[in-house]
Design an enzyme around this catalytic site. Sequence first.
Site, PDB file in Angstrom:
ATOM      1  N   ASN A   1       0.735  -1.155  -0.039  1.00 42.01           N
ATOM      2  CA  ASN A   1      -0.126   0.038   0.082  1.00 42.01           C
ATOM      3  C   ASN A   1       0.906   1.379   0.010  1.00 42.01           C
ATOM      4  O   ASN A   1       1.723   1.386   0.704  1.00 42.01           O
ATOM      5  CB  ASN A   1      -0.777  -0.140   1.360  1.00 42.01           C
ATOM      6  CG  ASN A   1      -2.076   0.965   1.558  1.00 42.01           C
ATOM      7  OD1 ASN A   1      -2.600   1.165   0.298  1.00 42.01           O
ATOM      8  ND2 ASN A   1      -2.059   1.688   2.411  1.00 42.01           N
TER       9      ASN A   1
ATOM     10  N   HIS B   1      -4.464   9.673  -1.809  1.00 41.73           N
ATOM     11  CA  HIS B   1      -4.984  11.048  -1.155  1.00 41.73           C
ATOM     12  C   HIS B   1      -4.880  12.249  -1.995  1.00 41.73           C
ATOM     13  O   HIS B   1      -3.753  12.676  -2.110  1.00 41.73           O
ATOM     14  CB  HIS B   1      -4.238  11.316   0.115  1.00 41.73           C
ATOM     15  CG  HIS B   1      -4.469  10.345   1.220  1.00 41.73           C
ATOM     16  ND1 HIS B   1      -5.607  10.098   1.942  1.00 41.73           N
ATOM     17  CD2 HIS B   1      -3.389   9.267   1.694  1.00 41.73           C
ATOM     18  CE1 HIS B   1      -5.297   9.229   2.871  1.00 41.73           C
ATOM     19  NE2 HIS B   1      -4.275   8.502   2.710  1.00 41.73           N
TER      20      HIS B   1
HETATM   21  O1  G3I Z   1      -5.692   9.779  20.252  1.00 42.47           O
HETATM   22  C1  G3I Z   1      -4.569  10.724  20.381  1.00 42.47           C
HETATM   23  C2  G3I Z   1      -4.872  11.515  21.404  1.00 42.47           C
HETATM   24  O2  G3I Z   1      -5.240  11.214  22.405  1.00 42.47           O
HETATM   25  C3  G3I Z   1      -3.836  12.714  21.595  1.00 42.47           C
HETATM   26  O3  G3I Z   1      -4.148  13.751  22.447  1.00 42.47           O
HETATM   27  C4  G3I Z   1      -3.416  13.387  20.273  1.00 42.47           C
HETATM   28  C5  G3I Z   1      -2.448  14.502  20.184  1.00 42.47           C
HETATM   29  O4  G3I Z   1      -1.394  14.431  19.293  1.00 42.47           O
HETATM   30  O5  G3I Z   1      -2.987  12.398  19.244  1.00 42.47           O
HETATM   31  C6  G3I Z   1      -4.043  11.223  19.269  1.00 42.47           C
HETATM   32  O6  G3I Z   1      -3.611  10.292  18.189  1.00 42.47           O
HETATM   33  C7  G3I Z   1      -3.403  10.928  16.834  1.00 42.47           C
HETATM   34  C8  G3I Z   1      -4.331   9.839  15.798  1.00 42.47           C
HETATM   35  O7  G3I Z   1      -3.975  10.263  14.599  1.00 42.47           O
HETATM   36  C9  G3I Z   1      -5.720   9.811  16.448  1.00 42.47           C
HETATM   37  O8  G3I Z   1      -6.254  10.948  15.879  1.00 42.47           O
HETATM   38  C10 G3I Z   1      -1.994  10.786  16.452  1.00 42.47           C
HETATM   39  O9  G3I Z   1      -1.311  11.764  17.033  1.00 42.47           O
HETATM   40  C11 G3I Z   1      -1.857  11.001  14.976  1.00 42.47           C
HETATM   41  O10 G3I Z   1      -0.538  10.691  14.575  1.00 42.47           O
HETATM   42  C12 G3I Z   1      -2.784  10.310  14.082  1.00 42.47           C
HETATM   43  O11 G3I Z   1      -2.669  10.496  12.987  1.00 42.47           O
HETATM   44  C13 G3I Z   1      -2.923   9.272  11.914  1.00 42.47           C
HETATM   45  C14 G3I Z   1      -2.040   9.360  11.060  1.00 42.47           C
HETATM   46  O12 G3I Z   1      -2.126   8.419   9.956  1.00 42.47           O
HETATM   47  C15 G3I Z   1      -0.579   8.690  11.415  1.00 42.47           C
HETATM   48  O13 G3I Z   1      -0.642   7.491  11.695  1.00 42.47           O
HETATM   49  C16 G3I Z   1      -4.336   9.797  11.113  1.00 42.47           C
HETATM   50  O14 G3I Z   1      -5.343   9.726  12.080  1.00 42.47           O
HETATM   51  C17 G3I Z   1      -4.449   8.756  10.078  1.00 42.47           C
HETATM   52  O15 G3I Z   1      -5.615   9.286   9.406  1.00 42.47           O
HETATM   53  C18 G3I Z   1      -3.400   8.678   9.372  1.00 42.47           C
HETATM   54  O16 G3I Z   1      -3.396   7.636   8.014  1.00 42.47           O
HETATM   55  C19 G3I Z   1      -2.716   7.430   7.452  1.00 42.47           C
HETATM   56  C20 G3I Z   1      -2.416   6.376   6.861  1.00 42.47           C
HETATM   57  O17 G3I Z   1      -2.158   5.366   8.020  1.00 42.47           O
HETATM   58  C21 G3I Z   1      -1.482   5.934   5.756  1.00 42.47           C
HETATM   59  N1  G3I Z   1      -1.335   6.637   4.899  1.00 42.47           N
HETATM   60  C22 G3I Z   1      -1.600   8.264   4.886  1.00 42.47           C
HETATM   61  C23 G3I Z   1      -2.994   8.545   5.950  1.00 42.47           C
HETATM   62  C24 G3I Z   1      -2.896   9.898   6.206  1.00 42.47           C
HETATM   63  O18 G3I Z   1      -1.757  10.448   6.807  1.00 42.47           O
END
Ligand code: G3I
Length: 432
Positions: A187, A224
């Site tokens: 992916n 995206h």
């Molecule tokens: O849940 C915690 C919360 O408790 C905390 O207060 C807050 C502070 O930073 O963070 C929250 O977690 C975040 C999580 O999303 C849930 O919202 C993480 O910091 C944040 O890094 C995370 O981002 C995710 C990102 O991947 C990084 O893994 C996004 O939701 C998610 O949509 C995104 O998805 C990725 C795919 O996996 C791979 N392809 C790209 C795509 C978009 O970036």
Amino acid sequence: MGLLVGAAVMVTSSAQAATTLGASAAERSGRYFGTAVAASRLSDSAYTTILNREFNQVTPENEMKIDATEPQQGQFSYGNADRIVQHARSRNMQVRGHTLAWHSQQPGWMQNMSGSTLRNAMLNHVTQVATHFRGQIAWWDVVNEAFADGSSGARRDSNLQRTGNDWIEAAFRAADAADPNAQLCYNDYNIDNWNDAKTQAVYRMVQDFRSRGVPIDCVGLQSHFTGGSNYPSNYRTTLSSFAALGVDVHITELDIRNAPSDAYRNVTNDCLAVARCKGITVWGIRDSDSWRSGESPLLFNGSGQKKAAYDAVLAALNNGTTPTNPVTTPPPTGNPTTPPPSGNCTATITPGTVWGDRYNTSVTVSGASTWSVVVAITAPQKVSTTWSGSFSWDSSGNVMTVRSNGSNTFGFTTMMNGNSSARPQIRSCTAG
Ligand code: G3I
């Protein structure tokens, strides 16, 4: 590595237009239409109402990532992922696992590792997680985002890459050993434009894996898009070129800045035009659920209302047909030993699409505006997707009761599981 290859589709052109994304994708062309789901949103009834109504496939947005599932080395944590899987599977939505090996979202202990220690820890992670979810995951994103952006066509530098260039195939082999029936995908993002060096590099890797028997079944294009302008006009070529390597293609994380209807329609039509494009997953339900909510890139607004892009996608799905290699299985026949249906309304089966290892059935009810219909499935066949009714099962999982929810036609997809001759039987139709 699953054996679900060369899926063929025969389309019933007379089918009524379905009114939800998942139903239209399944009914018209045997595909799925899914969404990323966050465990934290499952307690939001506005969210789950749309999820349960519209989608027949789910990808946990963050809950299966390495930091979520193995926060301390050797200590696995599956609660949130299990909740999503349970929610999905109890509603016959298929689950995409995301993701087993990735340079990002690594827990602290893994970020600090290198060499053979890291390689072994990564392989153990793949094995443990794929084993935990064995039998529940239709497709795994085994490896995510392993190639560099730009013109180099090189692998992305990461601690995993530094363990040796064969880390990707090692991850695929470990996943295959742990869950032989899951479809195993690579992916990535920015592999949409056929002319991009990154696309070409991933293509060459998949070609190499196929030629050497590395167990890869599919490629996920995250897609995206930052707006209509960067939806590439050669997207369909990219999809069909990967497919020509003998792998399925999936659109795994679709979102488009400002959700232009044209771009959403084009992406949908491109998938429908490629037989091996198995489905589309949008990366969230409402704009407010999106990782880039400021760009309003999804199909529902923050209030849960359908946007124009939703209508465009639904219309495209309802026009969708992929009549390649129609299956020559004779049309389903009733089992003569089954007693005639009982009750005070009439439920009539119309055989639908037969493709690969599964087939669709639709049932039309007459003689009552509200009703419940009991349908028996012959084990080991199993219903995998449903639409346009309210479905519940008995404890055997082989007898389902379908209650009307506004439509007089409902439908479902049945996995043959080795029995290609049995077909569903109507047991009863009861008005009220
Ligand atoms: O849940 C915690 C919360 O408790 C905390 O207060 C807050 C502070 O930073 O963070 C929250 O977690 C975040 C999580 O999303 C849930 O919202 C993480 O910091 C944040 O890094 C995370 O981002 C995710 C990102 O991947 C990084 O893994 C996004 O939701 C998610 O949509 C995104 O998805 C990725 C795919 O996996 C791979 N392809 C790209 C795509 C978009 O970036």
